[in-house]
Design a protein around this motif. Structure first.
Motif, PDB file in Angstrom:
ATOM      1  N   THR A 166       0.832  -1.204   0.000  1.00 19.95           N
ATOM      2  CA  THR A 166       0.000   0.000   0.000  1.00 19.95           C
ATOM      3  C   THR A 166       0.866   1.252   0.000  1.00 19.95           C
ATOM      4  N   LYS A 167       1.872   1.266   0.860  1.00 20.29           N
ATOM      5  CA  LYS A 167       2.775   2.423   0.962  1.00 20.29           C
ATOM      6  C   LYS A 167       3.477   2.677  -0.369  1.00 20.29           C
ATOM      7  N   ASN A 168       3.992   1.616  -0.997  1.00 18.52           N
ATOM      8  CA  ASN A 168       4.722   1.788  -2.254  1.00 18.52           C
ATOM      9  C   ASN A 168       3.808   2.157  -3.418  1.00 18.52           C
ATOM     10  N   LEU A 169       2.599   1.610  -3.460  1.00 19.33           N
ATOM     11  CA  LEU A 169       1.665   1.998  -4.525  1.00 19.33           C
ATOM     12  C   LEU A 169       1.354   3.488  -4.436  1.00 19.33           C
ATOM     13  N   ASN A 170       1.134   3.985  -3.224  1.00 17.60           N
ATOM     14  CA  ASN A 170       0.880   5.423  -3.039  1.00 17.60           C
ATOM     15  C   ASN A 170       2.094   6.245  -3.444  1.00 17.60           C
ATOM     16  N   ARG A 171       3.274   5.751  -3.107  1.00 15.25           N
ATOM     17  CA  ARG A 171       4.522   6.447  -3.467  1.00 15.25           C
ATOM     18  C   ARG A 171       4.693   6.488  -4.982  1.00 15.25           C
ATOM     19  N   TYR A 172       4.423   5.358  -5.669  1.00 16.27           N
ATOM     20  CA  TYR A 172       4.537   5.317  -7.131  1.00 16.27           C
ATOM     21  C   TYR A 172       3.609   6.331  -7.778  1.00 16.27           C
ATOM     22  N   LYS A 173       2.390   6.471  -7.228  1.00 15.93           N
ATOM     23  CA  LYS A 173       1.430   7.418  -7.790  1.00 15.93           C
ATOM     24  C   LYS A 173       1.928   8.851  -7.600  1.00 15.93           C
ATOM     25  N   THR A 174       2.485   9.137  -6.432  1.00 15.46           N
ATOM     26  CA  THR A 174       3.027  10.478  -6.163  1.00 15.46           C
ATOM     27  C   THR A 174       4.165  10.812  -7.117  1.00 15.46           C
ATOM     28  N   LEU A 175       5.024   9.823  -7.391  1.00 15.74           N
ATOM     29  CA  LEU A 175       6.180  10.027  -8.271  1.00 15.74           C
ATOM     30  C   LEU A 175       5.826   9.955  -9.754  1.00 15.74           C
ATOM     31  N   GLY A 176       4.591   9.548 -10.089  1.00 15.65           N
ATOM     32  CA  GLY A 176       4.196   9.415 -11.488  1.00 15.65           C
ATOM     33  C   GLY A 176       4.614   8.099 -12.125  1.00 15.65           C
ATOM     34  N   LEU A 177       5.128   7.174 -11.320  1.00 19.85           N
ATOM     35  CA  LEU A 177       5.519   5.866 -11.845  1.00 19.85           C
ATOM     36  C   LEU A 177       4.314   4.965 -12.091  1.00 19.85           C
ATOM     37  N   LEU A 178       3.195   5.299 -11.447  1.00 15.32           N
ATOM     38  CA  LEU A 178       1.948   4.563 -11.611  1.00 15.32           C
ATOM     39  C   LEU A 178       0.842   5.605 -11.723  1.00 15.32           C
ATOM     40  N   GLN A 179       0.109   5.572 -12.831  1.00 15.18           N
ATOM     41  CA  GLN A 179      -0.907   6.583 -13.075  1.00 15.18           C
ATOM     42  C   GLN A 179      -2.277   5.919 -13.205  1.00 15.18           C
ATOM     43  N   LYS A 180      -3.274   6.535 -12.585  1.00 17.52           N
ATOM     44  CA  LYS A 180      -4.649   6.047 -12.695  1.00 17.52           C
ATOM     45  C   LYS A 180      -5.262   6.678 -13.943  1.00 17.52           C
ATOM     46  N   VAL A 181      -5.686   5.836 -14.898  1.00 16.67           N
ATOM     47  CA  VAL A 181      -6.235   6.367 -16.146  1.00 16.67           C
ATOM     48  C   VAL A 181      -7.749   6.182 -16.248  1.00 16.67           C
ATOM     49  N   SER A 182      -8.321   5.353 -15.374  1.00 21.91           N
ATOM     50  CA  SER A 182      -9.765   5.208 -15.282  1.00 21.91           C
ATOM     51  C   SER A 182     -10.057   4.645 -13.893  1.00 21.91           C
ATOM     52  N   GLU A 183     -11.321   4.373 -13.630  1.00 24.00           N
ATOM     53  CA  GLU A 183     -11.681   3.850 -12.307  1.00 24.00           C
ATOM     54  C   GLU A 183     -10.932   2.548 -12.000  1.00 24.00           C
ATOM     55  N   ALA A 184     -10.719   1.721 -13.020  1.00 25.14           N
ATOM     56  CA  ALA A 184     -10.082   0.422 -12.796  1.00 25.14           C
ATOM     57  C   ALA A 184      -8.664   0.336 -13.350  1.00 25.14           C
ATOM     58  N   ASP A 185      -8.353   1.115 -14.388  1.00 25.57           N
ATOM     59  CA  ASP A 185      -7.089   0.937 -15.108  1.00 25.57           C
ATOM     60  C   ASP A 185      -5.951   1.788 -14.565  1.00 25.57           C
ATOM     61  N   LEU A 186      -4.779   1.171 -14.550  1.00 25.25           N
ATOM     62  CA  LEU A 186      -3.540   1.839 -14.150  1.00 25.25           C
ATOM     63  C   LEU A 186      -2.583   1.827 -15.333  1.00 25.25           C
TER      64      LEU A 186
END
Length: 197
Positions: A166-186
């Motif tokens: 959970t911590k790393n997924l949130n960190r990836y989103k903050t850094l732009g390494l993981l982007q939410k493109v729809s309700e379900a898709d990353l």
């Protein structure tokens, strides 16, 4: 006599293949080969402490079975609602399945040998995107929600705690390494992934 010879001349009817719809966490019957029509499955075993070890993840179109494993036990467990049909594979299909099983296991093993928790989880997400998502020159688009890969399930696959995931997924989103493109898709951009790994 004419009736008997007519009966022998008719082709034998093949029994209809068993088709099942199963729910998340259901386990498929052992020793049979199944073709996945819809949904996602993982094959697992356990260590001496009862910790789950993921051997492979399978999706639509894949064959799956525990019939060829040397480990005991190996469960074929549904991650999502799954529709499967019993299949009698040809020798070529069995060989292709075994190669895919070896590749799956090797790739998951390689991911689990990465010491850094941050890099390990990001490598797992990349592998999921490459194997089950949409791949482009820009990156990987996939849905953990559609695969029912919760933070806990991701933790089990890559040997981390749920809190760390959970911590790393949130960190990836903050850094732009993981982007939410729809309700379900990353989406994992290729350039950010290369820099991180």
């Amino acid at each position: 006599m004419a009736t008997a010879s007519l009966i022998h001349a008719l082709p034998k009817a093949h029994p209809k293949a068993l088709r099942l719809t199963l729910l998340p966490n259901d386990v498929l019957p052992e020793g049979l080969t199944w073709r996945i029509h819809d949904g996602y499955i993982r094959t697992t075993t356990w260590d001496e402490e009862g910790e789950s070890i993921t051997l492979g993840i399978w999706g639509p179109g894949d064959l799956v079975t525990n019939a060829h494993s040397g480990l005991e036990p190996v469960d074929v467990q549904c991650l999502t609602t799954v529709v499967v049909e019993q299949h009698t594979p040809s020798d070529a299909e069995t060989l292709a399945f075994l190669r895919q099983q070896i590749r799956n296991t090797e790739e998951i093993f390689e991911i689990n040998r990465i010491r850094s928790a941050e890099r390990r989880l990001l490598s797992l997400l990349r592998w999921i995107g490459l194997r089950f998502g949409q791949v482009s020159s820009r990156g990987y688009r996939f849905s953990l929600k559609d695969m029912n890969l919760t933070h806990r399930a991701l933790a089990e696959v890559c040997g981390l705690t749920r809190v760390t995931v959970t911590k790393n997924l949130n960190r990836y989103k903050t850094l732009g390494l993981l982007q939410k493109v729809s309700e379900a898709d990353l989406f994992i951009p290729s350039d950010g992934l290369a820099a991180a790994i």
